[in-house]
Design a protein around this motif. Structure first.
Motif, short mmCIF file in Angstrom:
data_model
loop_
_atom_site.label_atom_id
_atom_site.label_comp_id
_atom_site.label_asym_id
_atom_site.label_seq_id
_atom_site.Cartn_x
_atom_site.Cartn_y
_atom_site.Cartn_z
N GLY A 5 9.19 20.18 -38.44
CA GLY A 5 9.78 19.49 -37.31
C GLY A 5 8.88 18.38 -36.79
O GLY A 5 9.36 17.29 -36.47
N VAL A 6 7.59 18.66 -36.71
CA VAL A 6 6.63 17.64 -36.26
C VAL A 6 6.60 16.48 -37.24
O VAL A 6 6.56 15.31 -36.84
N TYR A 7 6.63 16.78 -38.53
CA TYR A 7 6.62 15.72 -39.54
C TYR A 7 7.89 14.86 -39.46
O TYR A 7 7.83 13.64 -39.62
N ALA A 28 8.18 10.88 -38.63
CA ALA A 28 8.99 9.94 -39.43
C ALA A 28 9.92 9.15 -38.53
O ALA A 28 10.11 7.93 -38.70
N MET A 29 10.51 9.84 -37.54
CA MET A 29 11.38 9.16 -36.58
C MET A 29 10.63 8.08 -35.82
O MET A 29 11.13 6.97 -35.61
N ALA A 55 17.08 16.55 -35.92
CA ALA A 55 16.57 17.50 -36.92
C ALA A 55 15.20 18.03 -36.53
O ALA A 55 14.93 19.23 -36.64
N SER A 56 14.33 17.15 -36.05
CA SER A 56 12.97 17.58 -35.68
C SER A 56 12.99 18.54 -34.51
O SER A 56 12.28 19.56 -34.52
N ALA A 115 11.50 21.74 -26.41
CA ALA A 115 12.33 21.27 -27.52
C ALA A 115 13.81 21.43 -27.21
O ALA A 115 14.62 20.54 -27.50
N ILE A 116 14.19 22.55 -26.60
CA ILE A 116 15.58 22.80 -26.25
C ILE A 116 16.06 21.80 -25.20
O ILE A 116 17.16 21.24 -25.30
#
Length: 211
Positions: free
Chosen positions: A88-90, A94-95, A135-136, A156-157
């Motif tokens: 998720g961090v990766y 990327a985002m 997605a992340s 995150a939620i």
């Protein structure tokens, strides 16, 4: 010593948030008639916009600081046991790269239709940013669900909910509130980058490696 220096880079995520917030709040002062409720944030820095110069100055630290912070977080999570959280961090990193490079290459052209080639590419970048962001956040939320300290899971939620509310509001509600709901999406990603930076500074990822 190296780990301490790495952790200190997390403060750049907060600086990135402050730079972006200053741009969103102060740039309208140089744009007569700008209505934040109905107009997009990208209109402030669009080619030909009267506020473009000020917006770019205020936003100067947003991209560089955000990228350095998230890349430091990527290093920090490298040895964490949760593979979903790492992925998720990766994805989030990327985002960030797509966002910074894509919008630099294809800034919105003020007054031009969406069919304008540059504006079309700007929208394509936006789609990629939204997909990678969603997605992340899902991966990080799931990857931290069973952790004893669920604060990152909650963040995150919350940011995921804000990111979902944004597109729903902009597509279903009147255009008079387009800008309001667009800010749900844009700020959710910027805020979460700052949150990850704060977690890096706190040593939380180091604690995760120790589990």
């Amino acid at each position: 010593m190296m780990e301490k220096r790495l952790r200190m880079l997390g403060i750049l995520g907060l600086i990135s948030l402050l730079s972006y917030t200053a741009m969103v709040v102060l740039s309208p002062l140089a744009y007569p008639g700008y209505d934040w409720l109905s107009m997009a944030v990208s209109d402030l820095s669009a080619e030909g916009a009267p506020s473009a110069a000020l917006a770019n100055q205020l936003n100067a630290l947003f991209g560089p600081c955000g990228l350095v912070s998230i890349m430091a977080v990527c290093v920090g999570v490298a040895d964490c046991k949760s593979k979903l959280m790492k992925l998720g961090v990766y994805f989030f990193a990327a985002m960030e790269w797509i966002c910074n490079v894509g919008y630099q290459l294809f800034p919105w052209v003020s007054g031009a239709p969406a069919s304008n080639p540059q504006n079309t590419m700007h929208l394509a970048v936006t789609v990629l940013v939204v997909v990678f962001s969603l997605a992340s956040l899902v991966l990080i939320a799931v990857g931290t669900k069973k952790d004893q300290n669920k604060s990152l899971h909650v963040w995150a939620i919350v940011c995921l909910a804000a990111m979902i509310i944004g597109p729903i509001g902009t597509s279903l509600l009147p255009k008079t509130v387009f800008g309001l709901f667009e800010r749900f999406s844009t700020f959710s990603a910027v805020v979460f980058n700052a949150v990850l930076g704060i977690y890096l500074m706190s040593g939380w990822f180091t604690d995760e490696r120790a589990k």
